[in-house]
Scaffold this active site. Structure first.
Site, PDB file in Angstrom:
ATOM      1  N   SER B 424      40.389  33.191  34.947  1.00  0.00           N
ATOM      2  CA  SER B 424      39.540  34.026  34.105  1.00  0.00           C
ATOM      3  C   SER B 424      40.123  34.264  32.705  1.00  0.00           C
ATOM      4  CB  SER B 424      39.305  35.340  34.859  1.00  0.00           C
ATOM      5  OG  SER B 424      38.075  35.891  34.510  1.00  0.00           O
ATOM      6  N   ASP B 435      42.560  24.632  22.324  1.00  0.00           N
ATOM      7  CA  ASP B 435      41.533  24.069  21.456  1.00  0.00           C
ATOM      8  C   ASP B 435      41.928  24.160  19.981  1.00  0.00           C
ATOM      9  OD1 ASP B 435      40.023  23.427  23.650  1.00  0.00           O
ATOM     10  OD2 ASP B 435      38.769  25.227  23.557  1.00  0.00           O
ATOM     11  N   LYS B 450      37.898  29.883  37.114  1.00  0.00           N
ATOM     12  CA  LYS B 450      36.875  30.925  37.177  1.00  0.00           C
ATOM     13  C   LYS B 450      36.341  31.195  35.778  1.00  0.00           C
ATOM     14  CE  LYS B 450      35.960  35.681  38.658  1.00  0.00           C
ATOM     15  NZ  LYS B 450      35.697  36.373  37.375  1.00  0.00           N
TER      16      LYS B 450
END
Lengths: 112, 540
Positions: B424, B435, B450
């Protein structure tokens, strides 16, 4: 990293766990059960205490944190225990080595 | 309100049916094929019954369960009444998924004979091992004595289990049925009774007392689900998640409680106790090994679950490296007022800068997530500003959660550590910094996977009838989150740039192992860039 004996043991243990997870059938004949149980215990024993303090890896508190840590015995004990665990943390040590490599490459590239 | 509502149709009925069967007889030890044939008649009717508000199928299942309890109890009591012979070459299949339903009572009875043999055999063997130890002081018992003792013990355990199963009232059983229905939507959509909600709140705020271990019961076995960072069990070090607790022994007592089949509250009652006293747990490790662990009880100090840091060094010629440990994305109220993990990590970064570290390692191993707001703030410590994560509700445009703060609290080399239990919020942070090419991600083959957000809905708000309150709450999956690239962490998790060996690397774990997880999907990327620090050059 692949040649490191502790990492090799981690990989071996991962294979053992994988194998055992799939094995869900247990013998019910006395000798067979006890032999099987003993074998499991012996296999598991090989991986007991496989993490040893890493030579030359220094894991230290920040000076700024010391007054708080040293303010009571349970804090001291917890902190000592934490430091001991981190000193045996082979993944952390490997990550530390990767970090040092990053820093060297930055220097070569003219950063900083 | 659910992110991906499913039509209440035959497919929904079938899924509910199979989840519910798994819930009531996962081990295939209670029902025979003829019971299943009766239930099967309803396989595609549960949708109609749900819409009509009728419970024909549920009532039949309760009826069959009660009959099965009577029948099987007589069987195990018979088996345990006289000495067991262990000469026959037989084996026990412990995984219900690998079995078919017993074709008749004779076959089902044989399963119980085998289970009882196994239960007695493990206890005899444990006791033999104890008395074969060189430091054993008591009187050694013969095999026959051990066998008789073990049978008495197993009988006690199963009688207690059956008593508890019989005691389960209609509401408790209905909860199981409703949850089977809810779980068809996705694994994180559940019904919570008022007491379960209370336990959930304890979990989220991390405020616990006792040995500092979170436990879960499947009705038979009590399993450790988490060791609270900094708690007594954590400090002692031997108790781990996935361990099954078999027995509890108080202080120096010689008698222990065999807790199989106990209610979770009763187990917790035995394990809790005054600070400074000791409790010994006999646990079964995931590999089958049985181990005794003695833990000195203590007040579980919350500060140990908070962010903290260390200095790492290995070589005089190399710079010092800062290490920040974060076990959870907590957001909690303390005596000082509101505090958050993002603010705490910011403080740790400042302290590490004072120590002139050359790089920072952020450890998110075993960090199951938490506050979404904090993960956005925390990611922002390492870039100037920009989007961190996209959060999407059903049939709405994605909302972009951004760091608006221009400050870069740390602009040097950075590594984020993850493992298969990093979930999460941990995955959001790792994904965002990956990224942005801002940090190297190091860890297990992949993280948990998740990529969904849940919210609680109080069912009391749905009715004006005070006599039925409190009804409890529904936890619903309301949103999915996406990386700034538009990809998701749902199912596949974050793939580290550098994979390290890990003992769990070969086990199938994570969201994709759950029943009916939401699929992995993709949305449009958003523009992002940073110039605080780039690691792109070392990845090549």
């Amino acid at each position: 990293m692949e040649a490191d004996p502790t990492f090799q043991k981690i990989n071996e243990n991962a294979m053992r766990l994988r194998k055992q997870k799939d094995q869900t059938e247990y013998p019910l004949q006395l000798e067979k059960y006890q032999k099987w149980d003993k074998k499991l215990a012996e296999e598991a024993e090989k991986y007991d205490n496989m993490f040893k303090p890493i030579d030359g890896f220094l894991v230290e508190n920040l000076a700024a944190d010391l007054p708080n840590i040293q303010s009571d015995t349970s804090r001291i004990a917890r902190n000592d225990n934490w430091l001991k665990e981190r000193k045996k943390d082979i993944q952390l040590f490997e990550t530390y080595r990767i970090m040092q490599d990053m820093i060297k490459m930055d220097a070569l590239a003219g950063k900083n | 309100m659910h992110f991906e509502p499913k039509p209440i149709d035959d497919a929904f009925s079938k899924s509910t049916y199979h989840l519910y069967l798994k819930y009531i007889d996962n081990g295939k030890r209670f029902f025979t094929q003829s019971d299943i044939n009766q239930l099967n008649a309803y396989e595609t009717q549960l949708d109609d019954q749900a819409l009509a508000g009728t419970f024909e199928f549920f009532n039949l299942s309760v009826d069959l369960q009660d009959k099965a309890l009577n029948k099987t109890q007589a069987w195990y009591q018979e088996v345990l009444a006289k000495p067991i012979n262990f000469n026959a070459d037989a084996s026990l299949q412990g995984d219900g998924e690998k079995l078919s339903w017993a074709k008749d009572d004779a076959e089902l009875r044989q399963r119980w004979v085998n289970w009882m043999k196994y239960e007695v055999l493990t206890r005899i063997t444990d006791e033999q091992q104890i008395q074969d130890k060189p430091d054993f002081k008591g009187e050694k018992k013969s095999f026959d004595q051990l066998e008789a003792d073990a049978r008495t013990k197993v009988l006690e355990v199963y009688d207690r289990l059956f008593k508890r199963l019989r005691k389960m009232d209609r509401n408790r059983r209905l909860e199981g049925y409703l949850n089977s229905m809810a779980s068809v939507f996705d694994p994180h959509t559940n019904y919570f009774s008022p007491s379960e909600k209370e336990n959930f709140d304890i979990q989220m705020s991390g405020k616990l007392e006792g040995i500092g271990a979170r436990l879960q019961s499947d009705g038979e076995k009590t399993t450790v689900t988490e060791i609270v960072a900094g708690g007594p069990a954590w400090s002692q070090g031997d108790l781990q998640a996935k361990d099954v607790i078999l027995k509890v022994t108080q202080g120096d007592a010689t008698e222990s409680d065999d807790i199989m089949g106990w209610e979770i509250d009763d187990v917790v009652g035995k394990i809790r106790g005054p600070k400074g006293t000791k409790v010994t747990l006999s646990v079964q490790k995931p590999d089958g090994q049985v181990k005794s662990i003695t833990i000195t009880r203590d007040v579980v100090i919350m500060e140990e679950g908070l962010a903290k840091s260390l200095i790492l060094r290995a070589n005089e010629t190399e710079g010092k490296i800062g290490y920040i440990y974060l076990p959870k994305f907590y957001a909690d109220f303390t005596a000082d007022g509101v505090t958050s993990c993002a603010a705490d990590v910011e403080k740790e970064v400042a302290k590490l800068k004072n120590e002139n570290v050359a790089g920072i390692i952020l450890d998110l191993r075993n960090n199951g997530g938490g506050s979404l707001r904090d993960v956005v703030q925390m990611s922002g410590l390492f870039i100037e500003n920009g989007p961190i994560v996209q959060v999407k509700s059903r049939s709405r445009k994605p909302e972009i959660m951004e760091d608006y703060d221009n400050r870069v609290q740390w602009g040097g080399p950075m590594i984020v550590m993850v493992n298969g239990f990093s979930a999460s919020a941990s995955e959001i942070l790792a994904a965002a910094l990956q990224d942005y090419d801002r940090a190297v991600i190091v860890g297990s083959t992949r993280s948990y996977g998740k990529g969904t957000v849940q919210r609680f809905f109080d069912l009391d708000n749905a009715t004006g009838d005070n006599s039925v309150k409190p009804l409890g709450q529904m936890k619903l999956t309301v949103q999915k989150f996406y990386r700034i690239t538009g990809k998701t962490t749902q199912l596949d998790g974050v793939t580290p740039d550098i994979v390290l060996p890990d003992v769990y690397n070969l086990l199938d774990m994570g969201e994709r192992e759950n029943d009916y997880p939401l699929p992995s999907t993709q949305i449009d990327p958003v523009p992002f860039q940073q110039s605080a620090y780039h690691i792109a050059d070392i990845k090549n």
